[in-house]
Scaffold this active site. Structure first.
Site, short mmCIF file in Angstrom:
data_model
loop_
_atom_site.label_atom_id
_atom_site.label_comp_id
_atom_site.label_asym_id
_atom_site.label_seq_id
_atom_site.Cartn_x
_atom_site.Cartn_y
_atom_site.Cartn_z
N ASP A 1 0.93 -1.19 -0.10
CA ASP A 1 0.09 0.15 0.06
C ASP A 1 0.95 1.10 0.17
OD1 ASP A 1 -3.19 0.63 1.44
OD2 ASP A 1 -2.11 1.78 0.32
C1 GLC Z 1 -4.31 4.28 -0.23
C2 GLC Z 1 -5.28 3.23 0.18
C3 GLC Z 1 -5.41 2.05 -0.89
C4 GLC Z 1 -5.50 2.45 -1.92
C5 GLC Z 1 -3.82 3.07 -2.16
C6 GLC Z 1 -3.64 3.97 -3.68
O1 GLC Z 1 -3.77 4.61 0.82
O2 GLC Z 1 -4.99 2.52 1.65
O3 GLC Z 1 -6.40 1.34 -0.64
O4 GLC Z 1 -5.63 1.59 -3.19
O5 GLC Z 1 -3.31 4.16 -1.33
O6 GLC Z 1 -4.54 4.90 -3.77
#
Ligand code: GLC
Length: 752
Positions: free
Chosen positions: A284
């Site tokens: 993430d």
């Molecule tokens: C965010 C979220 C994740 C998302 C990623 C890209 O922090 O936790 O669910 O897909 O970043 O946007």
């Protein structure tokens, strides 16, 4: 002639399979050609500066980022959308880097792309996985038109604590329901073949147990015992693997002391080992770099080592892999075989998507024009929003309203809000593009003058956004008197209240579930002048409505219903559609009861007499939810009768067939979600008091009956037990079939 055609078809198939075999070695060939730097480049993901979904990176690489793309140091971009923008970015990589390996564009297509569907928690309230599949299919078509290859969805985190803002993004508290919606969404996104131009790679997230953050506080510590992990948290993820999901995403949180991004047990041993997942795992946002604040890595180099060793293949916005993996390999700390495995996984997804055949196959301005908010997509959004609405109460049949003969006062800022219904994680929705409740009702009433709208006190003080919190008015009561006056003159008052679209979602944890601002005060004043009140909740999570639930005749839960929210709500308010939704979460009376879930353990003191204190309860409030998991009313009534089992005992390889008669005893067509729950009365470990093991949505005309049948296999009762293996133990079981997790027709059976 026909024979020739058949032969020709076979030849084409044979050629295709050869080329596919040939393609299969294409990744090998490419890997063999790649330098270590080029391999590491494939594991590096940057965000387009166009739309940030996480904290801005320290070093502003906007310019260096473009140079890095051209030199093959970036394998993927996220948050870049649009046929033109993606084509331009793709050209940078394909036409400048030595090997011309195409980028894979990822984006959060969570509940629609331009046409927005209900938030996932709301869509799950339909209890129609097939609906979710269709909606994901539409989202994929729109996303691919905009050049997107990969969505960071479905989010499959079990959510038991409504204080956590991301409950809006998942499928609620139950693993059985969650697993079926996860698989359906993956099928919708990925279709039958990722090589088809209108399909996108899906991503099971956030692996794992993100929803178990202590105190419902986002990113907080997760301590979860192995049995809860295997019996509750992991089944939706395993369902994703079984559904062929192309990618996984780590979660931010630690799991029992080891952050998910560095958790070899979860990723290397279980996901890639035991479950044989052959896709790739993306971190993430900077979750690799966050191993430092977690306190398991001293610096980014150590963080990179831990993450790649644990099996995290791609580094989203962490700048750890690109900066340190080469050094780690060259000094012998990380074996290059780990890099090769990660790169292979990434390249194979790119190949499945057809990106090596044609890096520009996604993205078409013409398709964008044709598909975005097309009549078909808008109609699907309206249907989905209607089917997601849950009727919690309807005393005296106040609903449905009479579009022709009632003076209706519509009250509340949210009633005219065209933005909040889009919810959080709204992808490329046009801000303020949703149909508001006001617009939906205006389109339905026969005489416009019979619908009077009053905003009441201002709700929002400033326009929020994904990264900016909402500011809510708590002092300025201007508008209150006008709203109350309108309610006084009306036959019925419809009060829309709840949350702004950005009050739930990532980073939106709360300590109190009450509707904020002056909303409750406004409702109280309306109730003083008119008893005929319908509360329409617009919400990303269950809210604390205990202060008024006993005094308001009718309450609808509409979640954030997407582009067609207002039309769908009007369809239900005026009876065009008979509400059929059921709660995918237990509805608490207050935040003090959280975490709350129906499939809880019994404890050693489950019951007590009034006034007694020495049992598992609270002294200041009942422990029971305000409304149970699976609950939802209809404008008609249903009756359950004749629950029968074809046998009362079965072996561990056997199954039991259960049949119940469902009758529509009301005066209009309606749909009922018939639910099957089971309880294992005695296990070698404690077992939940109920577990959902089947459901079916059945539509019946007034007076009609239907035999609803379930087949319950002993295998469906397997659980992860004391000896840390899956199985079912002989013993007695209870079974219920009914309209929710509370009550229902009951029977027993034995597993021998
Ligand atoms: C965010 C979220 C994740 C998302 C990623 C890209 O922090 O936790 O669910 O897909 O970043 O946007």
């Amino acid at each position: 002639m026909k024979q020739t055609l058949v032969l020709l078809a076979c030849a084409c198939l044979a050629l295709a399979s050869c080329s596919r075999k040939e393609e299969g070695s294409r990744v090998d060939r490419l890997l063999a050609e790649m330098t270590l730097e080029e391999k590491i480049g494939q594991l590096n993901q940057y965000t387009g500066r166009w739309e940030m979904t996480g904290p801005a990176p320290e070093n502003d690489y906007a310019q260096t980022g473009l140079e890095m793309i051209k030199s093959g140091q970036v394998g993927s971009l996220l948050n870049v959308t649009g046929a033109e923008a993606t084509r331009n970015a793709q050209q940078l990589a394909v036409e400048n880097s030595r090997l011309g390996i195409p980028l894979i564009f990822g984006y959060d297509v969570i509940h629609g792309f331009r046409t927005i569907f209900p938030i996932p928690l709301g869509e799950t309230a339909s209890w129609e996985p097939e609906l979710a599949r269709k909606n994901a299919r539409i989202a994929a078509l729109e996303a691919t038109a905009a050049g997107v290859h990969w969505t960071f969805a479905p989010m499959v985190d079990i959510g038991r604590d409504a204080r956590w803002g991301r409950v809006m993004e998942g499928s609620g508290e139950d693993p059985f329901l969650g697993a079926r919606f996860a698989a359906a969404r993956i099928k919708g996104f990925q279709g039958e073949d990722l090589a088809d131009a209108g399909t996108i790679a899906a991503c099971a997230k956030h692996y794992a147990a993100y929803g178990f953050a202590e105190a419902g506080r986002d990113y907080n510590t997760v301590e979860v015992d192995e049995r809860t992990l295997f019996n509750v948290v992991l089944p939706p993820f395993k369902a994703c693997v079984d559904a062929g999901v192309a990618t996984f995403m780590n979660s931010f949180n630690e799991v029992n002391g080891i952050p998910a991004t560095a958790n070899s047990f979860l990723v290397r041993d279980l996901l890639k080992g035991k479950w044989a997942f052959d896709g790739f795992v993306v971190s993430d946002w900077n979750s690799v770099g966050e191993l430092i604040p977690h306190g398991v890595a001293a610096d980014r180099k150590e963080a990179a080592r831990l993450a790649i060793t644990a099996g995290s293949d791609m580094d989203m916005e962490g700048n750890c892999y690109i900066a340190h993996l080469k050094e780690l390999v060259e000094e012998g700390t990380v074996d290059e075989s780990l890099i090769d495995d990660a790169v292979r996984r990434v390249l194979e997804v790119k190949e499945k998507l057809g990106l090596f055949d044609d890096p520009y196959r996604y993205g078409s301005a013409e398709l964008e024009e044709m598909l975005f908010l097309s009549d078909e997509h808008v109609a699907a959004a309206r249907d989905a929003a209607r089917r997601s609405i849950v009727l919690l109460k309807n005393e005296g049949g106040l609903l449905p309203l009479d579009a022709g003969g009632q003076r209706i006062a519509l009250i509340g800022e949210l009633a005219a809000d065209k933005d909040s219904p889009l919810g959080n994680w709204r992808a490329q929705a046009v801000p303020g593009s949703a149909v508001s409740v006001l617009e939906g009702m205006q389109a339905r009433v026969n005489t416009p003058s019979m619908l009077l709208y009053e905003r009441g006190p201002q709700y929002l003080l400033a326009r929020p956004s994904f990264l900016v919190n909402v500011e809510i008015n708590t002092t300025d009561r201007n508008g209150m008197a006008e709203a109350v006056a309108a309610a006084r003159r009306a036959d019925v008052a419809v009060v829309v209240m709840g949350e702004n679209g950005f009050q739930s979602g990532e980073g939106r944890s709360v300590t109190d579930l009450k509707p904020r601002g002056l909303q409750l005060e406004l409702l109280e004043q309306v109730l003083e002048v008119n008893r005929n009140v319908v509360v329409v909740l617009m919400n990303g999570r269950p809210l604390d409505i205990s202060s008024f639930i006993d005094r308001v005749p009718s309450v609808l839960v509409t979640w954030q219903g997407g582009s067609e929210s207002g039309n769908a709500i009007a369809d239900v308010l005026f009876g065009e559609y008979n509400p059929s939704g059921k709660l995918p979460v237990s509805w608490p009376r207050s935040a003090g009861q959280l975490p709350m879930y129906y499939n809880h353990k019994n404890t050693g003191r489950p019951t007590g007499s009034p006034g007694q204190v020495t049992w598992s309860s609270y002294t200041d409030q009942t422990r029971e939810p305000l409304f149970p998991f699976g609950y939802g009313l209809s404008y008609t009534e249903f009756e359950y009768s004749g629950l029968t089992l074809d046998k009362n005992s079965m072996g561990i390889e056997d199954s039991i067939r259960l049949t119940v008669t469902l009758t529509n005893t009301g005066d209009r067509f309606g749909e009922e979600v018939v639910q099957l729950y089971v309880r294992d009365l005695v296990g070698t470990v404690t077992r939940p008091v109920k577990e959902l093991k089947g459901f079916r949505k059945v539509g019946l005309e007034p007076g009609a009956s239907a035999e609803v049948e379930f087949t319950l296999r002993a295998e469906d009762l397997h659980y992860y037990g004391a000896d840390n293996r899956w199985g079912v133990e002989p013993g007695e079981f209870r079974v219920w079939v009914g309209p929710s997790s509370a009550g229902g027709a009951e029977a027993s059976f034995v597993i021998e």
